[in-house]
Scaffold this active site. Structure first.
Site, PDB file in Angstrom:
ATOM      1  N   ASP A 116       0.856  -1.192   0.000  1.00 46.12           N
ATOM      2  CA  ASP A 116       0.000   0.000   0.000  1.00 46.12           C
ATOM      3  C   ASP A 116       0.889   1.238   0.000  1.00 46.12           C
ATOM      4  O   ASP A 116       1.752   1.382   0.871  1.00 46.12           O
ATOM      5  CB  ASP A 116      -0.875  -0.015   1.258  1.00 46.12           C
ATOM      6  N   ASP A 152       4.423  -0.608  -8.482  1.00 50.40           N
ATOM      7  CA  ASP A 152       4.047   0.125  -9.690  1.00 50.40           C
ATOM      8  C   ASP A 152       3.947   1.615  -9.408  1.00 50.40           C
ATOM      9  O   ASP A 152       3.680   2.398 -10.308  1.00 50.40           O
ATOM     10  CB  ASP A 152       2.685  -0.362 -10.200  1.00 50.40           C
ATOM     11  N   GLU A 198       1.434  -7.789 -10.108  1.00 52.17           N
ATOM     12  CA  GLU A 198       2.382  -7.483 -11.177  1.00 52.17           C
ATOM     13  C   GLU A 198       1.866  -7.961 -12.525  1.00 52.17           C
ATOM     14  O   GLU A 198       1.943  -7.233 -13.532  1.00 52.17           O
ATOM     15  CB  GLU A 198       3.746  -8.105 -10.894  1.00 52.17           C
TER      16      GLU A 198
END
Length: 219
Positions: A116, A152, A198
């Site tokens: 997170d 990401d 991913e």
């Protein structure tokens, strides 16, 4: 927050309950004291797909997943049990509670996979690369151990790089928007072992960021 699918908790506990430990109970400390070899630790293990893959690639290494939510950890444990992965264990709880119990360097790898990002500034202390968390990791890691992070989120990645540098860690590898590759069965690295997140992010063309770091060694 209620986890989607948690109505199956009873079934997951029945299937994987023997693999589950509670960070607030004595069984975790008993398990820790019994470890004779170093192990690998994923913080925020989710449904456990990453650890299951790693456990298959490295059957002689123990892999431990931690998650705060019982239903999430139970689902991961049930999945590992169904696949007969005896080298996996899952912990329900917060790493702060674990830090109160673990005082010796027994961790070979710490994996932070798509954690997170806690984007609001007032929540930065919840990030898994915050100074307080790094202090715990430094205590847990073996002399030849590594911390690995994949995300990401570019803001979190850059923030993590700065936090590591500011808190006395050496960054050995920093890969931005790196291409996917084949998992290496001879290495404990997480770089080319994809999580569910991913795979999803790559399928829509989002870049993935990776770093590998360790606490600076005393001179």
């Amino acid at each position: 927050m209620r986890y989607r699918g948690s109505h199956r908790l009873g079934k997951w506990l029945e299937q994987g309950g023997e693999k589950l430990l509670d960070a607030r109970k004595d069984d975790l400390q008993v398990w820790y004291a019994a470890q004779r070899k170093s192990f690998c630790l994923e913080i925020g293990c989710g449904k456990g797909g990453f650890l299951q893959t790693m456990a298959k690639l490295h059957p002689d290494t123990t892999f431990v997943g931690v998650d705060k939510m019982l239903a999430v950890a139970a689902k991961a444990a049930a999945g590992a049990a169904r696949q007969g992965l005896s080298n996996t264990t899952f912990i329900v709880g917060d790493i702060g509670h674990i830090g109160e119990l673990w005082h010796e360097p027994r961790v070979a790898r710490i994996y932070l996979n798509f954690s997170d990002p806690w984007p609001r500034r007032r929540h930065y202390d919840r990030r898994l690369t915050h100074a307080k968390k790094l202090a715990l990791y430094a205590k847990w890691l073996c002399a030849d151990g590594w911390l690995e992070q994949k995300t990401d989120n570019l803001d979190l990645f850059n923030w993590s790089l700065a936090s590591l540098a500011e808190n006395g860690w050496d960054i050995a590898e920093c890969a931005r928007a790196f291409a996917e590759g084949e998992p290496d069965g001879t290495s404990l690295s997480s770089k080319y072992v994809q999580t569910e997140y991913e795979a999803k992010f790559r399928s829509v063309g989002l870049p993935i960021y990776y770093l590998r770091a360790r606490p600076k060694q005393a001179e």
